[in-house]
Scaffold this active site. Structure first.
Site, short mmCIF file in Angstrom:
data_model
loop_
_atom_site.label_atom_id
_atom_site.label_comp_id
_atom_site.label_asym_id
_atom_site.label_seq_id
_atom_site.Cartn_x
_atom_site.Cartn_y
_atom_site.Cartn_z
N GLY A 222 0.84 -1.20 0.00
CA GLY A 222 0.00 0.00 0.00
C GLY A 222 0.87 1.24 0.00
CB SER A 223 -0.04 4.76 0.55
OG SER A 223 -0.62 4.69 1.83
N GLY A 227 2.05 2.43 5.30
CA GLY A 227 3.16 1.52 5.63
C GLY A 227 3.86 1.95 6.91
CD GLU A 244 7.30 -5.51 -1.86
OE1 GLU A 244 7.66 -4.51 -2.53
OE2 GLU A 244 8.01 -6.50 -1.68
CB CYS A 278 3.59 -0.07 -6.76
SG CYS A 278 3.80 -1.73 -7.36
P1 NAD Z 1 -3.41 2.45 1.25
O1 NAD Z 1 -2.14 2.55 2.00
O2 NAD Z 1 -4.41 3.53 1.35
O3 NAD Z 1 -4.20 1.11 1.66
C1 NAD Z 1 -3.60 -0.16 1.57
C2 NAD Z 1 -4.27 -1.09 2.55
O4 NAD Z 1 -4.00 -0.67 3.90
C3 NAD Z 1 -5.80 -1.16 2.45
O5 NAD Z 1 -6.22 -2.50 2.61
C4 NAD Z 1 -6.25 -0.31 3.63
O6 NAD Z 1 -7.54 -0.66 4.13
C5 NAD Z 1 -5.20 -0.66 4.65
N1 NAD Z 1 -5.03 0.32 5.75
C6 NAD Z 1 -5.38 1.64 5.78
N2 NAD Z 1 -5.00 2.19 6.95
C7 NAD Z 1 -4.38 1.22 7.66
C8 NAD Z 1 -3.73 1.19 8.93
N3 NAD Z 1 -3.65 2.27 9.71
N4 NAD Z 1 -3.17 0.03 9.35
C9 NAD Z 1 -3.22 -1.08 8.57
N5 NAD Z 1 -3.82 -1.10 7.34
C10 NAD Z 1 -4.39 0.03 6.91
O7 NAD Z 1 -2.99 2.19 -0.27
P2 NAD Z 1 -3.92 2.11 -1.56
O8 NAD Z 1 -4.42 3.50 -1.86
O9 NAD Z 1 -4.89 1.01 -1.40
O10 NAD Z 1 -2.84 1.67 -2.67
C11 NAD Z 1 -2.08 2.57 -3.38
C12 NAD Z 1 -0.65 2.62 -2.87
O11 NAD Z 1 -0.11 1.30 -2.81
C13 NAD Z 1 0.27 3.39 -3.79
O12 NAD Z 1 1.14 4.20 -3.04
C14 NAD Z 1 1.07 2.30 -4.50
O13 NAD Z 1 2.31 2.70 -5.00
C15 NAD Z 1 1.18 1.27 -3.42
N6 NAD Z 1 1.45 -0.07 -3.99
C16 NAD Z 1 2.69 -0.60 -3.82
C17 NAD Z 1 2.99 -1.85 -4.39
C18 NAD Z 1 4.35 -2.47 -4.25
O14 NAD Z 1 4.48 -3.68 -4.50
N7 NAD Z 1 5.36 -1.76 -3.83
C19 NAD Z 1 2.02 -2.50 -5.14
C20 NAD Z 1 0.76 -1.91 -5.28
C21 NAD Z 1 0.49 -0.69 -4.69
#
Ligand code: NAD
Length: 468
Positions: A222-223, A227, A244, A278
């Site tokens: 995720g973001s 993270g 990631e 990503c």
């Molecule tokens: P996000 O961080 O908003 O959410 C990701 C996940 O985290 C979701 O399931 C969300 O419900 C959960 N979440 C939210 N708050 C949380 C917390 N406090 N504790 C634990 N979990 C929580 O990301 P997004 O908007 O869903 O995805 C986009 C981002 O993900 C972009 O920055 C992208 O670059 C990144 N990404 C990285 C990879 C990689 O392999 N490096 C792959 C895909 C996406």
């Protein structure tokens, strides 16, 4: 009321609790609904996982390989249903590098990963003693995934973890939970109850997972801001983590390229999954000698790419997945235009839907959001360069370090430049082309640890040495 996709707890469908709607971004209509899991549901899943772990972790490696190979087969048998559900909730078209491609990737990744093995190593065996190194499962892994490639990323978290003997509880994004819930339901045919479970949530469950004492590791995609929260949560009881995170990948185009020959590769590098990837190309640096020709060729590809409803067989590009992301991309494009960038194609949309025109801007420089931050959407900024050392310094000057690419007609030259770039993956004459045998992860704030291949599998284990 739209169809409910239940949680999967201890091998069964679990509909306990309130539901929430998941919206189809192509139409604005509900794609289905999911259960908003609470702490009690998480406790039930953790208890089932800990119970299942005892048997699963001690099964012969070959039995777990067989189960993973069976999952690949189940994905194949259910590919059409999964692709349609994915397209409906995520927006990505069935065709192109879309939903069918993603489900095909799930089968391929699962099949390849099922072939891997971690064998014990003998580090020393002499008159002074023997040292054996074993890779043992960690326990219960909580997987938290995003909305861009929800099913494929789910597979990346689940398959190596269970192959190595762990049990997994996956929590997909609130924006796209349905295809993951259904995938996990389909998998149950190949697995004992409790080995893989899925819990949906409309927002609150992620922190509860990082806090839960019955979970031994969090694998998170995720973001960067989320993270960071996951890392802080996991620190309380020293959980293992793999992170990631986001990327702001540079692509450097050298003066010796053939613009027409690289245009399509550049396009997909920038706009795969509508840029919501990503490791998409997010900063495009083009040498001044070929700048105009490369921009023209890239815009030519962009203008001819059909955009529409994900379920329309003619669509190759779909909508942005959600309104928040749409507004971020809009803001970054407007900011670049306000600061002097020029529009080549696309622009700031006026409509109320989530279809965002594929947008290319030139004259994008540091100080503009489109350059400095991750747009994660269908807009790319092009920056003209002259001095090689300066462009490499610019490419490396970023808090992210996920991927990067060099584009050149001279393979040796490109290869030498790849050594000077600081990123987890560097591609030559392509971008973002991940594959299951090539470890993938980021440096700096793009993450901790890698996925894929034997290196990724090792992240699902603890090292145990036996000294005699
Ligand atoms: P996000 O961080 O908003 O959410 C990701 C996940 O985290 C979701 O399931 C969300 O419900 C959960 N979440 C939210 N708050 C949380 C917390 N406090 N504790 C634990 N979990 C929580 O990301 P997004 O908007 O869903 O995805 C986009 C981002 O993900 C972009 O920055 C992208 O670059 C990144 N990404 C990285 C990879 C990689 O392999 N490096 C792959 C895909 C996406």
């Amino acid at each position: 009321m739209s169809k409910i996709y239940p949680n999967i707890i201890d091998g069964t469908r679990d509909e306990t609790g309130a539901t929430f709607d998941v919206i189809n971004p192509s139409t604005g209509e509900p794609a289905g609904c999911a259960v908003n899991s609470d702490g009690a549901a998480l406790d039930r899943a953790v208890a089932a996982a800990r119970k299942a772990f005892t048997d699963w972790s001690t099964k012969p490696w070959a039995d777990r390989q067989q189960a993973c190979a069976r999952i690949a087969q189940l994905i194949n048998e259910n590919a059409d249903e999964l692709a349609r559900l994915l397209s409906t909730e995520q927006g990505k078209p069935l065709n192109g590098v879309g939903a069918r491609f993603e489900i095909g990737g799930c089968e391929a990744w699962t099949g390849y990963t099922a072939s891997l093995e971690l064998k014990p190593e003998i580090l020393q065996d002499n008159e002074e003693g023997k040292v054996e190194l074993h890779r043992v499962p960690i326990g219960v892994i909580g997987a938290i995934t995003p909305w861009n490639w929800p099913v494929l990323i789910g597979i990346w978290h689940i398959i190596p973890a269970i192959l190595a003997g762990n049990c997994v509880i996956i929590k997909p994004s609130e924006n796209t939970p349905l295809s993951t819930l259904r995938l996990v339901e389909i998998m149950q045919d190949a697995l004992p109850p409790g080995v893989v479970q899925a819990l949906a949530s409309d927002g609150g469950l992620g922190p509860q997972m990082t806090d839960h004492p019955g979970i031994d590791k969090i694998s998170f995609t995720g973001s960067i801001p989320t993270g960071s929260k996951v890392m802080a949560g996991a620190a309380k009881d020293i959980k293992r983590i793999t992170l990631e995170l986001g990327g702001n990948d540079p692509g450097i185009v050298l003066p010796d390229v053939d613009p027409a020959a690289i245009a399509e590769g550049l396009f997909w590098g920038c706009f795969i999954n509508n840029g919501q990837t990503c490791a998409a190309l997010k900063r495009l640096y083009v040498h001044e000698d070929v700048h105009d020709a490369v921009v023209d060729a890239l815009a030519g590809v962009a203008k001819n790419m059909p955009m529409g409803d994900g379920l329309d067989e003619a669509s190759i590009i779909g909508p942005v997945q959600n309104r928040d992301q749409y507004n971020i991309v809009k803001d970054y494009v407007q900011d670049a235009l306000d600061k002097g960038a020029s529009l080549v194609t696309g622009g700031v949309p006026e409509g109320n839907d989530l279809f965002f025109p594929t947008t290319i801007l030139t004259g994008v420089e540091p100080g503009m959001k489109l350059h400095d931050l991750e747009q994660f959407g269908p807009a790319i900024g092009v920056t003209k360069w002259r001095d090689e050392d300066a462009v490499i310094a610019l490419a490396n000057d970023d808090k992210c370090g996920l991927g990067a690419s060099v584009w050149s007609g001279d393979a040796d030259k490109a290869r030498k430049l790849a050594d000077k770039i600081s990123a987890g993956s560097v591609w030559i004459n392509k971008h973002g082309m991940i594959q299951p045998n090539a470890p993938f992860g980021g440096v700096r704030q793009s993450g901790i640890g890698v996925q894929f291949g034997v290196e990724g599998l090792r992240e699902c284990t603890n090292v145990k040495t036996i000294l005699s």
